[in-house]
Structure formats: C-alpha cells, structure tokens
Design an enzyme around this catalytic site. Structure first.
Site, short mmCIF file in Angstrom:
data_model
loop_
_atom_site.label_atom_id
_atom_site.label_comp_id
_atom_site.label_asym_id
_atom_site.label_seq_id
_atom_site.Cartn_x
_atom_site.Cartn_y
_atom_site.Cartn_z
CG HIS A 25 -1.91 1.08 1.40
ND1 HIS A 25 -2.20 1.60 2.53
CD2 HIS A 25 -2.74 1.56 0.34
CE1 HIS A 25 -3.20 2.40 2.23
NE2 HIS A 25 -3.47 2.59 0.82
CD GLU A 33 -2.91 2.34 -3.05
OE1 GLU A 33 -3.84 3.00 -3.37
OE2 GLU A 33 -1.86 2.51 -2.40
CG ASP A 88 -2.83 7.12 -2.95
OD1 ASP A 88 -3.81 6.28 -3.21
OD2 ASP A 88 -2.33 6.82 -1.95
CG HIS A 132 -3.30 9.50 0.35
ND1 HIS A 132 -4.18 10.16 1.17
CD2 HIS A 132 -4.04 8.26 0.31
CE1 HIS A 132 -5.23 9.11 1.66
NE2 HIS A 132 -5.22 8.33 0.87
CD GLU A 182 -6.81 5.41 -4.35
OE1 GLU A 182 -6.22 4.88 -3.46
OE2 GLU A 182 -7.67 6.19 -4.14
O1 G3P Z 1 -6.34 1.71 -3.42
C1 G3P Z 1 -6.68 1.30 -2.01
C2 G3P Z 1 -6.23 2.46 -0.97
O2 G3P Z 1 -5.35 2.90 -0.93
C3 G3P Z 1 -7.57 3.39 -1.10
O3 G3P Z 1 -7.65 4.18 0.30
O4 G3P Z 1 -7.07 6.32 1.32
O5 G3P Z 1 -5.20 4.60 1.25
O6 G3P Z 1 -5.75 5.70 -0.89
P1 G3P Z 1 -6.41 5.15 0.20
MG MG Z 2 -4.83 4.65 -2.33
#
Ligand code: G3P
Ligand code: MG
Length: 256
Positions: A18, A45, A47, A60, A120
């Site tokens: 993440h 993953e 952002d 993020h 993302e």
């Molecule tokens: O993509 C999964 C997760 O990252 C979504 O929540 O807030 O951590 O970007 P967040």
């Molecule tokens: Mg995310």
C-alpha cells in the site's frame, strides 16, 4: 475462486504493498518502493494526481501539509515547484529531502525492476476527468512498448471516482480498470459494469463469502484494502480474493 469461464486473466500478484510500502519509508515516494522491493514485494499500490500544469505525480492527500514541507492544495502548484518539495522529513530524518515522484519516475523504476502497479487515480477536486485522461495516456506511453514486447503488464487503474475511470476508459480503453468502494450502494456493481471494470477493490470489512462468490460469478476480480491483520488476511485468501493491499510489508511475506 473465480469462475474459469468468466474470469479476466489476472497477471497481478495477490499481495500488493500500500502507498508503495509507505510505512517503512514515506508513503508514495520511490524510497517506499525501494523499501518494499528490498523485502521481496513485487506489486505496489500508489496514489496519483495532477499538478497544476498537468503532470501526474504521487501524493495521497488533496493538500500538501501532512506529507510535505509545503501547504495548500496539491493541484495549485506546477510540477517544477512540486518536484522540489521535501516529502520525506515528516516520516523520518533519514528520508529528509525525498521528493514526491512523477509517474514517469515511478514507471522507470517499475519497468526496470519488473514491478507491477495498481495506480489509484485520486484527482484533486475539479480535475476528475482530466486526471483520468492524462494518467491513462501517460500509462499507454510509458508502458506500451514493454507490454507489447511481453516484458510487463499494464498497471491496474483504480479509483473511487467513476468520472475519472470513465475518462480513462474513453482515453485508453485497453487499460484494466477497477472501481474502489468504501461502502456498498445499490448501484455500485452496476457502475463497475458500466465502466467495463475488470475488478472491484473493496474496503476489507465489506468482504463476505457470498459477495466474493457473486462477483466472481459475474466475472469481476475482487481485491481488498487495507489488510493488516494476519487472521483476516488468511480468511480473505481462503475466500479466494484476487489481491490484498497491505501496509504490513514487514510482517507478511508477499509470496505469489
Ligand atoms: O487503493 C486502495 C487504498 O489505497 C484506498 O484508500 O485512502 O489509502 O488511498 P487510500
Ligand atoms: Mg490509495
């Protein structure tokens, strides 16, 4: 398990780090990717959003305060200004001066090292369509040759924002898309279908055996975030989840 007749081919590992393994090192920086890679993680993953001048980069939040040394809306600065920010000091002194990376830099790192991405798309408010278009076109440009040559696979594009996924779909239809869901609504899976998604990424507490069975039957892959508890991870894997997104990169062994 996915129905073999309807399931989309799935080239991604089950375990995904993440925010680019963003607990050991500052989230959404190349330092985080390197920390995860050093522990054997292959899929990440992260952002992505746009600078004021339309450059995709990793961050993020909508604003800069929490993870950089600047303040205000992330979408108000040009890439030249963003690229000089310190996105590491908030995490630890050893990462002081670590910049936010452009998507181009992340592409170079992942392609060179054989890492796979779940990108993302997290648009700053008002940039929902443009973010989908620009990121999709950047992905096509940066990954296209490696994908054609069989050396990599497309990043999986995910978003909570249907308008962003729709714009990505229109710009580059061949890229795989996933709808992110932090709650179930009566029409959420219809939306995923309309967007021609290959997967849904569910907040992990939403996952049930029945739901996984139904979604797999409908040909959708199912991923969950953010899975940091070992017993929950084991249960989700037993249910046949196709991907678990986790912060706990130093506790879980990524395996397949
Ligand atoms: O993509 C999964 C997760 O990252 C979504 O929540 O807030 O951590 O970007 P967040
Ligand atoms: Mg995310």
């Amino acid at each position: 398990m996915p129905d073999p007749d309807t399931a989309t081919p799935w080239p991604y590992p089950r375990w995904i780090a993440h925010r680019g393994a963003g607990r050991l090192a500052p989230e959404n920086t190349l330092a985080a990717f390197r920390a995860g890679a050093a522990l054997g993680w292959r899929a990440f993953e992260c952002d992505v959003k746009l600078s004021a001048d339309g450059v995709p980069f990793l961050l993020h939040d909508d604003t800069l305060e929490r993870t950089t040394d600047a303040a205000g809306s992330a979408g108000d600065l040009n890439w030249g200004e963003l690229s000089r920010l310190d996105a590491g000091s908030w995490h630890s002194r050893v990462h002081a001066g670590e910049p936010p990376p452009s998507l181009d830099a992340v592409a170079a790192f992942c392609l060179r090292n054989g890492h796979l991405l779940n990108l993302e798309l997290k648009p700053v408010p008002g940039e929902e369509e443009r973010t989908g278009q620009v990121v999709a076109k950047t992905v096509r440009q940066r990954w296209g040759e490696a994908v054609r040559d069989g050396l990599s696979v497309w990043p999986l594009l995910s978003s909570f924002e249907p308008r962003t996924l729709a714009a990505a779909h229109e710009a580059v239809p061949e890229l795989p898309r996933a709808l992110l869901l932090d709650a179930l609504t009566p029409d959420c899976f219809d939306i995923a279908e309309r967007l021609d998604c290959v997967a849904v990424v569910l907040e992990e507490s939403l996952v049930t055996e029945d739901l996984v069975r139904t979604l797999h039957h409908d040909g959708l892959r199912v991923l969950a975030y953010t899975v940091n508890d070992a017993s929950r991870a084991e249960l989700l894997l037993d249910l046949g989840l196709d991907g678990l997104i986790t912060d706990a990169v130093d506790r879980f062994v990524p395996g397949i």
